[in-house]
Scaffold this motif. Structure first.
Motif, PDB file in Angstrom:
ATOM      1  N   GLY A  59       0.803  -1.216   0.000  1.00 45.45           N
ATOM      2  CA  GLY A  59       0.000   0.000   0.000  1.00 45.45           C
ATOM      3  C   GLY A  59       0.837   1.266   0.000  1.00 45.45           C
ATOM      4  N   LEU A  60       1.917   1.274   0.767  1.00 49.70           N
ATOM      5  CA  LEU A  60       2.800   2.441   0.795  1.00 49.70           C
ATOM      6  C   LEU A  60       3.455   2.671  -0.561  1.00 49.70           C
ATOM      7  CD1 LEU A  60       4.516   1.879   4.266  1.00 49.70           C
ATOM      8  CD2 LEU A  60       2.927   3.719   3.679  1.00 49.70           C
ATOM      9  N   ALA A  61       3.892   1.583  -1.198  1.00 46.95           N
ATOM     10  CA  ALA A  61       4.538   1.711  -2.505  1.00 46.95           C
ATOM     11  C   ALA A  61       3.552   2.238  -3.542  1.00 46.95           C
ATOM     12  CB  ALA A  61       5.097   0.355  -2.936  1.00 46.95           C
ATOM     13  N   LEU A  62       2.320   1.742  -3.499  1.00 42.01           N
ATOM     14  CA  LEU A  62       1.317   2.213  -4.460  1.00 42.01           C
ATOM     15  C   LEU A  62       1.060   3.696  -4.281  1.00 42.01           C
ATOM     16  CD1 LEU A  62      -0.711   1.555  -6.690  1.00 42.01           C
ATOM     17  CD2 LEU A  62      -2.364   0.941  -4.908  1.00 42.01           C
ATOM     18  N   GLN A  63       1.126   4.168  -3.052  1.00 42.08           N
ATOM     19  CA  GLN A  63       0.887   5.582  -2.786  1.00 42.08           C
ATOM     20  C   GLN A  63       2.142   6.424  -2.994  1.00 42.08           C
ATOM     21  OE1 GLN A  63      -2.284   6.241  -2.258  1.00 42.08           O
ATOM     22  NE2 GLN A  63      -1.848   8.433  -2.401  1.00 42.08           N
ATOM     23  N   GLY A  64       3.282   5.776  -3.271  1.00 46.29           N
ATOM     24  CA  GLY A  64       4.520   6.513  -3.501  1.00 46.29           C
ATOM     25  C   GLY A  64       5.184   7.007  -2.241  1.00 46.29           C
ATOM     26  N   LEU A  65       4.905   6.369  -1.095  1.00 48.17           N
ATOM     27  CA  LEU A  65       5.474   6.782   0.180  1.00 48.17           C
ATOM     28  C   LEU A  65       6.708   5.952   0.513  1.00 48.17           C
ATOM     29  CD1 LEU A  65       2.110   7.132   2.118  1.00 48.17           C
ATOM     30  CD2 LEU A  65       3.478   8.968   1.124  1.00 48.17           C
ATOM     31  N   ARG A  66       7.640   6.536   1.257  1.00 48.21           N
ATOM     32  CA  ARG A  66       8.917   5.888   1.553  1.00 48.21           C
ATOM     33  C   ARG A  66       8.995   5.483   3.022  1.00 48.21           C
ATOM     34  NH1 ARG A  66      12.569  10.541   0.720  1.00 48.21           N
ATOM     35  NH2 ARG A  66      10.697  11.611   1.455  1.00 48.21           N
ATOM     36  N   THR A  67       9.630   4.345   3.260  1.00 50.74           N
ATOM     37  CA  THR A  67       9.867   3.860   4.618  1.00 50.74           C
ATOM     38  C   THR A  67      11.327   4.098   4.978  1.00 50.74           C
ATOM     39  OG1 THR A  67       8.180   2.149   4.353  1.00 50.74           O
ATOM     40  CG2 THR A  67       9.760   1.856   6.128  1.00 50.74           C
ATOM     41  N   ASP A  68      11.557   4.803   6.080  1.00 50.41           N
ATOM     42  CA  ASP A  68      12.943   5.063   6.490  1.00 50.41           C
ATOM     43  C   ASP A  68      13.451   4.015   7.453  1.00 50.41           C
ATOM     44  OD1 ASP A  68      11.495   5.820   8.786  1.00 50.41           O
ATOM     45  OD2 ASP A  68      13.030   7.265   9.365  1.00 50.41           O
ATOM     46  N   LEU A  69      12.531   3.311   8.144  1.00 54.54           N
ATOM     47  CA  LEU A  69      12.970   2.357   9.158  1.00 54.54           C
ATOM     48  C   LEU A  69      11.845   1.385   9.471  1.00 54.54           C
ATOM     49  CD1 LEU A  69      15.360   1.734  11.120  1.00 54.54           C
ATOM     50  CD2 LEU A  69      14.158   3.131  12.821  1.00 54.54           C
ATOM     51  N   LEU A  70      12.209   0.123   9.647  1.00 54.11           N
ATOM     52  CA  LEU A  70      11.288  -0.889  10.148  1.00 54.11           C
ATOM     53  C   LEU A  70      11.711  -1.232  11.572  1.00 54.11           C
ATOM     54  CD1 LEU A  70       9.131  -3.103  10.119  1.00 54.11           C
ATOM     55  CD2 LEU A  70      10.762  -4.573   8.901  1.00 54.11           C
ATOM     56  N   VAL A  71      10.800  -1.064  12.510  1.00 54.11           N
ATOM     57  CA  VAL A  71      11.067  -1.352  13.910  1.00 54.11           C
ATOM     58  C   VAL A  71      10.470  -2.713  14.246  1.00 54.11           C
ATOM     59  CG1 VAL A  71      10.739  -0.607  16.298  1.00 54.11           C
ATOM     60  CG2 VAL A  71      11.040   1.100  14.482  1.00 54.11           C
ATOM     61  N   ALA A  72      11.338  -3.690  14.511  1.00 51.04           N
ATOM     62  CA  ALA A  72      10.896  -5.008  14.963  1.00 51.04           C
ATOM     63  C   ALA A  72      10.727  -4.934  16.472  1.00 51.04           C
ATOM     64  CB  ALA A  72      11.919  -6.077  14.576  1.00 51.04           C
ATOM     65  N   ASN A  73       9.496  -4.871  16.911  1.00 50.42           N
ATOM     66  CA  ASN A  73       9.191  -4.532  18.298  1.00 50.42           C
ATOM     67  C   ASN A  73       9.004  -5.774  19.166  1.00 50.42           C
ATOM     68  OD1 ASN A  73       8.780  -2.652  20.314  1.00 50.42           O
ATOM     69  ND2 ASN A  73       6.591  -2.434  19.917  1.00 50.42           N
ATOM     70  N   ARG A  74       9.277  -5.595  20.462  1.00 49.30           N
ATOM     71  CA  ARG A  74       9.028  -6.610  21.503  1.00 49.30           C
ATOM     72  C   ARG A  74       9.764  -7.922  21.223  1.00 49.30           C
ATOM     73  NH1 ARG A  74       2.915  -5.428  20.817  1.00 49.30           N
ATOM     74  NH2 ARG A  74       2.628  -3.485  21.970  1.00 49.30           N
ATOM     75  N   LEU A  75      11.042  -7.809  20.963  1.00 48.45           N
ATOM     76  CA  LEU A  75      11.838  -8.998  20.684  1.00 48.45           C
ATOM     77  C   LEU A  75      12.168  -9.710  22.001  1.00 48.45           C
ATOM     78  CD1 LEU A  75      12.781  -9.941  17.881  1.00 48.45           C
ATOM     79  CD2 LEU A  75      15.060  -9.157  18.499  1.00 48.45           C
ATOM     80  N   LEU A  76      11.905 -10.999  22.051  1.00 52.28           N
ATOM     81  CA  LEU A  76      12.147 -11.793  23.254  1.00 52.28           C
ATOM     82  C   LEU A  76      13.614 -12.193  23.351  1.00 52.28           C
ATOM     83  CD1 LEU A  76       9.007 -14.099  23.041  1.00 52.28           C
ATOM     84  CD2 LEU A  76       9.343 -12.148  24.583  1.00 52.28           C
ATOM     85  N   PRO A  77      14.096 -12.536  24.568  1.00 49.11           N
ATOM     86  CA  PRO A  77      15.497 -12.971  24.724  1.00 49.11           C
ATOM     87  C   PRO A  77      15.779 -14.236  23.919  1.00 49.11           C
ATOM     88  CG  PRO A  77      14.496 -12.464  26.849  1.00 49.11           C
ATOM     89  CD  PRO A  77      13.388 -12.446  25.846  1.00 49.11           C
ATOM     90  N   ASP A  78      17.018 -14.381  23.493  1.00 49.11           N
ATOM     91  CA  ASP A  78      17.407 -15.544  22.694  1.00 49.11           C
ATOM     92  C   ASP A  78      17.310 -16.840  23.486  1.00 49.11           C
ATOM     93  OD1 ASP A  78      17.909 -13.877  20.598  1.00 49.11           O
ATOM     94  OD2 ASP A  78      20.045 -13.662  21.055  1.00 49.11           O
ATOM     95  N   ALA A  79      17.827 -16.823  24.701  1.00 54.00           N
ATOM     96  CA  ALA A  79      17.883 -18.048  25.498  1.00 54.00           C
ATOM     97  C   ALA A  79      16.847 -17.978  26.610  1.00 54.00           C
ATOM     98  CB  ALA A  79      19.277 -18.232  26.092  1.00 54.00           C
ATOM     99  N   SER A  80      16.074 -19.045  26.731  1.00 51.75           N
ATOM    100  CA  SER A  80      15.079 -19.117  27.788  1.00 51.75           C
ATOM    101  C   SER A  80      14.898 -20.572  28.193  1.00 51.75           C
ATOM    102  CB  SER A  80      13.744 -18.532  27.322  1.00 51.75           C
ATOM    103  OG  SER A  80      12.742 -18.713  28.309  1.00 51.75           O
ATOM    104  N   ALA A  81      14.778 -20.804  29.495  1.00 47.13           N
ATOM    105  CA  ALA A  81      14.551 -22.165  29.990  1.00 47.13           C
ATOM    106  C   ALA A  81      13.136 -22.632  29.689  1.00 47.13           C
ATOM    107  CB  ALA A  81      14.822 -22.217  31.496  1.00 47.13           C
ATOM    108  N   ASP A  82      12.262 -21.693  29.474  1.00 44.58           N
ATOM    109  CA  ASP A  82      10.871 -22.033  29.151  1.00 44.58           C
ATOM    110  C   ASP A  82      10.797 -22.438  27.686  1.00 44.58           C
ATOM    111  OD1 ASP A  82       8.090 -21.652  28.256  1.00 44.58           O
ATOM    112  OD2 ASP A  82       7.764 -20.892  30.286  1.00 44.58           O
ATOM    113  N   THR A  83      10.369 -23.646  27.410  1.00 50.38           N
ATOM    114  CA  THR A  83      10.325 -24.121  26.025  1.00 50.38           C
ATOM    115  C   THR A  83       9.350 -23.327  25.177  1.00 50.38           C
ATOM    116  OG1 THR A  83       8.700 -25.803  26.678  1.00 50.38           O
ATOM    117  CG2 THR A  83      11.026 -26.450  26.671  1.00 50.38           C
ATOM    118  N   TRP A  84       8.247 -22.881  25.772  1.00 45.61           N
ATOM    119  CA  TRP A  84       7.259 -22.096  25.005  1.00 45.61           C
ATOM    120  C   TRP A  84       7.849 -20.763  24.581  1.00 45.61           C
ATOM    121  CZ3 TRP A  84       4.680 -17.422  25.675  1.00 45.61           C
ATOM    122  CH2 TRP A  84       3.576 -17.219  24.846  1.00 45.61           C
ATOM    123  N   LEU A  85       8.521 -20.073  25.518  1.00 44.56           N
ATOM    124  CA  LEU A  85       9.149 -18.800  25.188  1.00 44.56           C
ATOM    125  C   LEU A  85      10.281 -18.989  24.185  1.00 44.56           C
ATOM    126  CD1 LEU A  85       9.292 -16.898  28.607  1.00 44.56           C
ATOM    127  CD2 LEU A  85       7.884 -16.350  26.615  1.00 44.56           C
TER     128      LEU A  85
END
Length: 386
Positions: free
Chosen positions: A222-248
């Motif tokens: 949609g942004l490309a069709l409208q001719g708008l530019r993205t300066d940054l993608l924020v990947a939010n709420r990233l969880l820790p790499d290592a966790s003892a909890d298998t679900w996490l």
């Protein structure tokens, strides 16, 4: 002035990222205005109060008041016509804003901020991506409607004015209608100029994962069709790499898999770790580590090139970047001097470049995220040399 438009899928943390971005820009010494159309004032809660930083001004839009003022002014202008029709006037106390009032208030705020030299950076907390794209496309669409509707209305008003004057002694309100439309045109043009300015960019926010990836693909198209530019993608709420909890641990692995794909698809990606709680106040927002301002990417280009030598019947190719779209979601219709482009749930009507108006559409293809529309000369408008 730099304008950062923050949007993304619903629930992705757009308001938090907008607040953290504005705070980081203020910490860097910029005079910052952050705007929000959220009626619940989520932005104020995230910032921890209206005076979170001396260089930061937070403003929540109130479309209700402006809507009442506009409608009251309209009634005053049309008083004679309303009396002729026997219509009752509406009191300001009984008015409630119609759908679209918030969008128009946001566009006005963008226009006013651009005319005010008080701020160096304006950060806008936009609604979720689908609605945000509709808001950003609104000035162009409304201006097109005005251009289509105004000439017939003005001619009809001129023709009917003498007759109405003789019958009822009431002047036809053609002049003020035209003046109002002209004022709307000026306001919409100013808002569109801010949206399309080289210093305006969109900052996308998404939580890594399958749902976030799908929503982000649609927003990017949609942004490309409208001719708008993205300066940054924020990947939010990233969880820790290592966790003892298998679900996490499984959820974190899924996030990192999506993040790896984003880092190959988007030029600039930054990660924000999960704090373990909803960020509140300047300390939490600073801990997110978001940049206040980045270099604006180059403007989006829709170039027209000469067709390859082996395509004898084609004169030009119009290159329209549409990343993320698939062939089955594309639609293309030529209507006079305009081209109606449909990409998934998004549609835009664009005016053809002058050279292509004398051509017919000879075909189109999708290659490497780019729609390539081929044009052939119209013999009736552009006769070929023998």
């Amino acid at each position: 002035m730099r304008t950062l438009l923050v949007t993304g899928p619903g629930g992705s943390g757009r308001t938090t990222v907008a607040a953290a971005t504005a705070l980081a820009a203020a910490d860097a010494g910029h005079r910052v205005l952050v705007l929000s159309a959220d009626r619940t004032d989520t932005l104020g809660a995230v910032l921890g109060g209206p005076h979170a930083h001396p260089g930061l001004t937070a403003r929540r839009l109130t479309p209700d008041d402006r809507f009442r003022d506009d409608l009251a002014a309209l009634q005053d202008r049309a008083a004679s016509a309303l009396d002729l029709l026997g219509a009752d006037r509406i009191d300001a106390e009984e008015l409630t804003p119609l759908p679209g009032a918030e969008e128009l208030a946001l566009l006005r705020a963008l226009r006013d901020a651009a005319r005010d030299d008080t701020y160096d950076t304006v950060v806008v907390d936009l609604p979720p991506a689908p609605k945000a794209l509709a808001v950003l496309a609104l000035p162009e669409q409304l201006r097109r409607y005005l251009r289509k509707l105004l000439p017939p209305e003005r001619q009809a008003a001129r023709a009917l004015r003498p007759m109405l004057g003789r019958l009822a002694g009431v002047p036809m309100p053609a002049a003020w209608l035209y003046e109002t439309a002209a004022r709307w045109e000026d306001d919409l043009t100013a808002a569109q100029a801010v949206i399309e300015a080289p210093t305006t960019t969109v900052r996308l926010v998404a939580e890594p994962g399958p749902a976030g990836a799908d929503a982000l693909d649609a927003a990017t198209t949609g942004l490309a069709l409208q001719g708008l530019r993205t300066d940054l993608l924020v990947a939010n709420r990233l969880l820790p790499d290592a966790s003892a909890d298998t679900w996490l641990a499984a959820l974190a692995a899924q996030q990192h898999k999506t993040l790896a794909a984003w880092e190959t698809e988007y030029e600039q990606v930054t990660t924000v770790r999960h704090l373990g709680h909803d960020p509140r106040g300047t300390d939490d927002l600073t801990a997110l580590g978001l940049p206040g301002r980045t270099e604006a990417p180059a403007p989006v280009q829709w170039p027209v090139t000469a067709a390859p030598a082996d395509e004898e019947n084609h004169a030009y190719v119009w290159h329209i970047p549409l990343p993320g779209v698939v062939r089955e979601e594309l639609g293309l219709i030529r209507r006079g001097d305009e081209l109606v482009i449909t990409a998934g749930v998004f549609r835009r009507i664009v005016t053809l470049p002058s050279a292509l108006r004398r051509c017919t559409v000879a075909g189109a293809g999708l290659r490497e995220g780019e729609l390539r529309v081929r044009f052939a000369p119209d013999p009736g408008l552009w006769p070929r040399e023998r």
